[in-house]
Enzyme design. Structure first.
Site, PDB file in Angstrom:
ATOM      1  N   ARG A 183      52.483  29.839  -4.438  1.00  0.00           N
ATOM      2  CA  ARG A 183      51.204  29.483  -5.062  1.00  0.00           C
ATOM      3  C   ARG A 183      50.045  29.880  -4.157  1.00  0.00           C
ATOM      4  NH1 ARG A 183      50.452  23.657  -6.867  1.00  0.00           N
ATOM      5  NH2 ARG A 183      48.692  24.620  -7.977  1.00  0.00           N
ATOM      6  N   CYS A 242      45.049  21.120  -1.282  1.00  0.00           N
ATOM      7  CA  CYS A 242      46.244  21.521  -2.035  1.00  0.00           C
ATOM      8  C   CYS A 242      45.776  21.933  -3.421  1.00  0.00           C
ATOM      9  CB  CYS A 242      47.261  20.389  -2.070  1.00  0.00           C
ATOM     10  SG  CYS A 242      46.626  18.864  -2.818  1.00  0.00           S
TER      11      CYS A 242
END
Length: 283
Positions: A183, A242
């Protein structure tokens, strides 16, 4: 509590202590009702339930990320309803080590200046495996629950999107992305509509703080790795983010557990960063 990690063996000995508050944080992104149902089916005796979306976050806005920080007037009221006072020792737990919601509540309590808070080592799974008692009874709220917890905010623990944007080229700061490596590189984005990462960030997946057996690695081992990661930057100038500001708290917890200190949280994280297409991205 001297450590941020509390063992089930110690907790079972003090379950009836009047100055202990236990909070169950089990939650699944794929099913928002699963955690509360699991709590109703069985939980540690005396534990209240904290819902990730309803109690530990506020509603999403057009400019926010996926899990905005809670409305703190409501949150401080909720702490009182959970029988938490400034003198209370709080134990938070999730299904197992590394699950996301308990670390979010741990961080929130630190942010409002409640220092006596620890995570239950191994979470509910380890508690059950060890044969410790389970209850389906929901504890009663504090009779004085209408008096909010006296929250005092540690503003130095938190940074805004604007702060991150202004510090992108400041070498005094280090920005750490706690998402999985794919990611971070923009190769397998399954949650957010834009792939990539904030320019200049380094990647350190929050999950590698655990061993293959889902235990936290030795504190000294983590301390060496995390100290090397920030490579001479001060903990005060270390920023963690995040996808939505939740699993970043797992990595912040690892820093605290290792004795390295508590870095800053960019709570909006990637899902807030990409709300404005003028903000730069990297892949």
């Amino acid at each position: 509590m001297e450590s941020v990690l509390f063992s089930p063996e110690k907790l079972v000995e003090i379950l009836d202590h009047k100055n202990i508050a236990i909070i169950d944080c089990r939650y699944k992104l794929s099913d928002e009702k699963a955690g509360i149902q699991e709590y109703k089916d069985g939980h540690i005796p005396g534990a209240f339930y904290a819902h990730m979306k309803n109690d530990l976050s506020s509603p999403i806005t057009p400019s926010s990320g996926r899990h905005p920080l809670p409305d703190f007037e409501i949150f401080c009221q909720k702490l009182s309803e959970w029988n938490i006072t400034p003198e209370t020792h709080v134990i938070v737990y999730d299904q197992e080590n590394g699950s996301m919601a308990a670390s979010r509540l741990w961080w929130l309590l630190k942010y409002v200046s409640h220092n006596s808070v620890a995570m239950l080592d191994g979470g509910y799974a380890k508690w059950v495996k060890m044969g410790f008692p389970v209850s389906t009874l929901v504890p009663s709220q504090n009779k004085l629950s209408y008096i909010p917890y006296p929250c005092m905010f540690q503003e130095n623990m938190l940074v805004s999107t604007q702060f991150v944007l202004s510090s992108l080229h400041d070498k005094n700061y280090i920005l750490i992305d706690a998402r999985a490596r794919d990611r971070f590189h923009g190769e397998n984005e399954t949650i957010d509509p834009v792939a990539g990462h904030i320019p200049g960030a380094v990647n350190r997946f929050h999950g590698i703080s655990l061993t293959i057996d889902n235990n936290y690695r030795e504190a000294d081992d983590l301390k060496k790795e995390l100290s090397d990661l920030i490579s001479g930057h001060s903990i005060e100038n270390t920023i963690i983010y995040c996808g939505s500001g939740v699993t970043a708290c797992n990595l912040i917890f690892a820093f605290a557990f290792s004795g390295t200190g508590i870095p800053k949280l960019y709570a909006g994280s990637w899902s807030e960063w990409i709300r404005d297409s003028t903000r730069p991205i990297a892949r």
